[in-house]
Design a protein around this motif. Structure first.
Motif, mmCIF file in Angstrom:
data_model
loop_
_atom_site.group_PDB
_atom_site.id
_atom_site.type_symbol
_atom_site.label_atom_id
_atom_site.label_comp_id
_atom_site.label_asym_id
_atom_site.label_seq_id
_atom_site.Cartn_x
_atom_site.Cartn_y
_atom_site.Cartn_z
ATOM 1 N N ALA A 161 0.875 -1.331 -0.108
ATOM 2 C CA ALA A 161 -0.016 0.025 -0.051
ATOM 3 C C ALA A 161 0.927 1.255 -0.075
ATOM 4 O O ALA A 161 2.287 1.452 0.677
ATOM 5 C CB ALA A 161 -0.890 -0.033 1.209
ATOM 6 N N ARG A 162 0.320 2.289 -0.881
ATOM 7 C CA ARG A 162 1.093 3.581 -0.804
ATOM 8 C C ARG A 162 1.706 3.985 0.368
ATOM 9 O O ARG A 162 2.905 4.446 0.732
ATOM 10 C CB ARG A 162 0.212 4.585 -1.420
ATOM 11 N N PRO A 163 0.894 4.007 1.552
ATOM 12 C CA PRO A 163 1.368 4.502 2.940
ATOM 13 C C PRO A 163 2.829 3.809 3.383
ATOM 14 O O PRO A 163 3.380 4.385 3.937
ATOM 15 C CB PRO A 163 0.180 4.744 3.922
ATOM 16 N N VAL A 164 2.605 2.868 3.185
ATOM 17 C CA VAL A 164 3.535 1.743 3.520
ATOM 18 C C VAL A 164 4.776 1.972 2.792
ATOM 19 O O VAL A 164 6.100 2.027 3.463
ATOM 20 C CB VAL A 164 3.170 0.210 3.549
ATOM 21 N N LEU A 165 4.783 2.000 1.547
ATOM 22 C CA LEU A 165 6.139 2.444 0.808
ATOM 23 C C LEU A 165 6.527 3.690 0.996
ATOM 24 O O LEU A 165 7.569 3.936 1.201
ATOM 25 C CB LEU A 165 5.459 2.582 -0.872
ATOM 26 N N SER A 166 5.729 4.618 1.088
ATOM 27 C CA SER A 166 6.057 6.299 1.706
ATOM 28 C C SER A 166 6.944 5.937 2.762
ATOM 29 O O SER A 166 8.192 6.708 2.881
ATOM 30 C CB SER A 166 5.082 7.151 1.854
ATOM 31 N N ALA A 167 6.281 5.225 3.957
ATOM 32 C CA ALA A 167 7.222 5.337 5.205
ATOM 33 C C ALA A 167 8.433 4.517 4.985
ATOM 34 O O ALA A 167 9.457 4.955 5.638
ATOM 35 C CB ALA A 167 6.317 4.494 6.304
ATOM 36 N N LEU A 168 8.621 3.501 3.991
ATOM 37 C CA LEU A 168 9.880 2.909 3.896
ATOM 38 C C LEU A 168 10.695 3.650 3.192
ATOM 39 O O LEU A 168 12.149 3.646 3.224
ATOM 40 C CB LEU A 168 9.597 1.512 3.223
ATOM 41 N N ARG A 169 10.267 4.480 1.973
ATOM 42 C CA ARG A 169 11.046 5.252 1.458
ATOM 43 C C ARG A 169 11.744 6.441 2.211
ATOM 44 O O ARG A 169 12.855 6.923 2.079
ATOM 45 C CB ARG A 169 10.367 5.790 0.163
ATOM 46 N N ARG A 170 10.690 7.023 3.180
ATOM 47 C CA ARG A 170 11.340 8.030 3.830
ATOM 48 C C ARG A 170 12.363 7.544 4.867
ATOM 49 O O ARG A 170 13.358 8.412 4.793
ATOM 50 C CB ARG A 170 10.068 8.658 4.927
ATOM 51 N N VAL A 171 12.147 6.468 5.305
ATOM 52 C CA VAL A 171 13.411 5.971 6.223
ATOM 53 C C VAL A 171 14.525 5.709 5.441
ATOM 54 O O VAL A 171 15.619 6.058 5.877
ATOM 55 C CB VAL A 171 12.910 4.836 7.070
ATOM 56 N N GLU A 172 14.406 4.961 4.180
ATOM 57 C CA GLU A 172 15.678 4.918 3.453
ATOM 58 C C GLU A 172 16.507 6.201 3.117
ATOM 59 O O GLU A 172 17.770 6.174 3.092
ATOM 60 C CB GLU A 172 15.415 4.150 1.993
ATOM 61 N N ARG A 173 15.601 7.199 2.856
ATOM 62 C CA ARG A 173 16.436 8.546 2.527
ATOM 63 C C ARG A 173 16.976 8.941 3.900
ATOM 64 O O ARG A 173 17.950 9.596 3.768
ATOM 65 C CB ARG A 173 15.164 9.641 1.850
ATOM 66 N N ALA A 174 16.434 8.819 4.916
ATOM 67 C CA ALA A 174 16.771 9.377 5.980
ATOM 68 C C ALA A 174 18.318 8.607 6.585
ATOM 69 O O ALA A 174 19.360 9.107 6.772
ATOM 70 C CB ALA A 174 15.764 9.598 7.321
ATOM 71 N N TRP A 175 18.036 7.402 6.101
ATOM 72 C CA TRP A 175 19.314 6.456 6.655
ATOM 73 C C TRP A 175 20.395 7.129 5.794
ATOM 74 O O TRP A 175 21.667 7.089 5.998
ATOM 75 C CB TRP A 175 18.812 4.782 6.326
ATOM 76 N N GLU A 176 20.114 7.177 4.157
ATOM 77 C CA GLU A 176 21.174 7.749 3.078
ATOM 78 C C GLU A 176 21.892 8.858 3.850
ATOM 79 O O GLU A 176 23.071 9.094 3.618
ATOM 80 C CB GLU A 176 20.482 7.601 1.817
ATOM 81 N N ALA A 177 21.033 9.724 4.080
ATOM 82 C CA ALA A 177 21.390 11.278 4.453
ATOM 83 C C ALA A 177 22.133 11.245 5.879
ATOM 84 O O ALA A 177 22.738 12.250 6.077
ATOM 85 C CB ALA A 177 20.224 12.010 4.466
ATOM 86 N N GLY A 178 21.858 10.088 6.664
ATOM 87 C CA GLY A 178 22.291 10.465 8.060
ATOM 88 C C GLY A 178 21.472 11.074 9.006
ATOM 89 O O GLY A 178 21.960 11.415 10.131
ATOM 90 N N ASP A 179 20.262 11.507 8.363
ATOM 91 C CA ASP A 179 19.585 12.302 9.200
ATOM 92 C C ASP A 179 18.368 11.349 10.083
ATOM 93 O O ASP A 179 17.333 11.334 9.698
ATOM 94 C CB ASP A 179 18.667 13.359 8.586
ATOM 95 N N PHE A 180 19.071 10.582 11.071
ATOM 96 C CA PHE A 180 17.958 9.922 11.800
ATOM 97 C C PHE A 180 18.591 9.660 13.122
ATOM 98 O O PHE A 180 19.718 9.790 13.316
ATOM 99 C CB PHE A 180 17.943 8.422 11.105
ATOM 100 N N ASN A 181 17.438 9.241 14.040
ATOM 101 C CA ASN A 181 17.791 8.786 15.247
ATOM 102 C C ASN A 181 17.422 7.422 15.634
ATOM 103 O O ASN A 181 16.201 7.022 15.406
ATOM 104 C CB ASN A 181 17.232 9.880 16.203
#
Ligand code: PLP
Length: 366
Positions: free
Chosen positions: A28-48
């Motif tokens: 489902a789209r909201p699940v994909l969006s959540a996973l994509r958001r976290v991948e981007r944050a992981w890539e950028a190093g902007d996460f806790n």
């Protein structure tokens, strides 16, 4: 109730008539969006990472709400088999009752106890189905646990949980219910059947990524269960320190938590939130009605379908060459699976009457 907005959350449904949710539904789209958001944050190093880990607790509460439980009675696991093994390794010696056609993740954890002196009784099936009555008849005073799926994986037969649990209580046996093929489509409130243990997984009817599961432990059973793989999450405040003895147990069922793989839990929060926006009764009604319409249409076309009684949102079509029939459906862009010799189709809230019609047309006549 209009479920078209729900349907629009699944890009794959523009391409397929998806009747293979008993295996795995599309994302489902909201699940994909959540996973994509976290991948981007992981890539950028902007996460806790602690925010990522907190997804487990959020998913715990969302899941608890689905089954009418208190979050402190729900533990987090990575698979249904892990949830079952958590219960299995803490059982007192005795006899275990389980259907001979159970999906192996709800069979092997119990069978593995035979080497430790447990007696495991496999309840016989007929036409691939282990009936509620057969399960009930197998119970006796020596039984320490009965394990059953509410909806049986290969046939869609639906066990009468309230009757099963009532008889189990009479003989003093624990009840372990596998909701892998029901929760998300069909409703369950733990107050109704009052089972000792309930396990569910995320990646089918609950629309989560694979890798998340839950174990409800009725409060009076909490002290008899030991964590299967105790870890830094086992104490009440996991972040107080990550080092050293003694072994501390959280007061609630989080003491049984697995050490979490973060991303599936982040996706699962999005999936459960999506389910929480829906009218659960309407979803259940849609699932059962579509399955009924398909069953009747297939029978009218000369097919033998299972189960004949105790139906659910899953239908089995009993044909000599189920693989060939599955391939024929696939040519019509209808997804389905073959399990235990049956062509297996499942209906979720995102399916429609049109889906039933396309599937019946693709099926042809027997
Ligand atoms: C009834 C049932 N239980 C469990 C599972 C899967 O269990 P696990 O999470 O161990 O892979 C399935 C998968 O099809 C299932 O149908």
């Amino acid at each position: 109730v209009d479920l078209s907005g729900f349907r629009q959350q699944f890009p794959a449904l523009e391409r397929y008539v998806w009747l293979d949710t008993p295996t795995v539904p599309p994302a489902a789209r909201p699940v994909l969006s959540a996973l994509r958001r976290v991948e981007r944050a992981w890539e950028a190093g902007d996460f806790n990472w602690r925010d990522w880990d907190d997804a487990g607790d959020i998913a715990r509460s969302l899941f608890a709400d689905l089954i009418g439980a208190d979050p402190s009675d729900v533990a987090l696991a990575s698979s249904l088999s892990e949830a079952a093994a958590t219960v299995a390794h803490s059982l007192p010696p005795g006899r275990i009752v389980v259907g001979e056609r159970e999906f192996r993740s709800n069979l092997y954890p119990w069978l593995a106890l035979e080497s430790r002196g447990f007696e495991v009784t496999l309840v016989p099936s007929s036409e691939g189905i282990v009936t509620t009555d057969a399960l009930i008849d197998a119970l006796d005073e020596r039984t320490v646990l009965i394990a059953a799926s509410e909806v049986q994986s290969s046939t869609g037969y639906r066990v009468r949980l309230t009757d099963l649990a009532a008889r189990a209580r009479e003989v003093g046996a624990r009840v372990f219910i596998d909701l892998a093929q029901s929760l998300g489509a069909l409703r369950l409130d733990v107050a109704d059947a009052n089972p000792d243990f309930v396990a569910a997984l995320g990646y089918k009817w609950l629309l989560c990524p694979r890798g998340t599961a839950w174990l409800y432990v009725r409060r009076d059973r909490r002290e008899e269960i030991e964590p299967l793989a105790p870890n830094w999450k086992t104490p009440a405040d996991p972040h107080a320190t990550y080092y050293g003895a003694p072994l501390e147990l959280a007061p609630g069922a989080s003491r049984f938590d697995a050490s979490l793989a973060w991303f599936p839990w982040i996706g699962s929060v999005a999936a459960l939130r999506l389910l929480h926006t829906l009218d659960r009764e309407a979803i259940e009604h849609r699932c059962l009605e579509l399955a009924r319409a398909f069953r009747e249409g297939a029978q009218d076309a000369g097919f033998h379908v299972v189960p004949q009684d105790a139906p659910s949102q899953i239908v089995g079509v009993d044909v000599p060459d189920a693989d060939a029939l599955r391939a024929r459906l696939r040519e019509h862009r209808v997804t389905a699976s073959v399990r235990g010799g049956f062509l297996r189709l499942g209906f979720h809230g995102f399916n429609t009457e049109d889906d039933v019609e396309v599937a019946l047309k693709a099926l042809g006549t027997a």
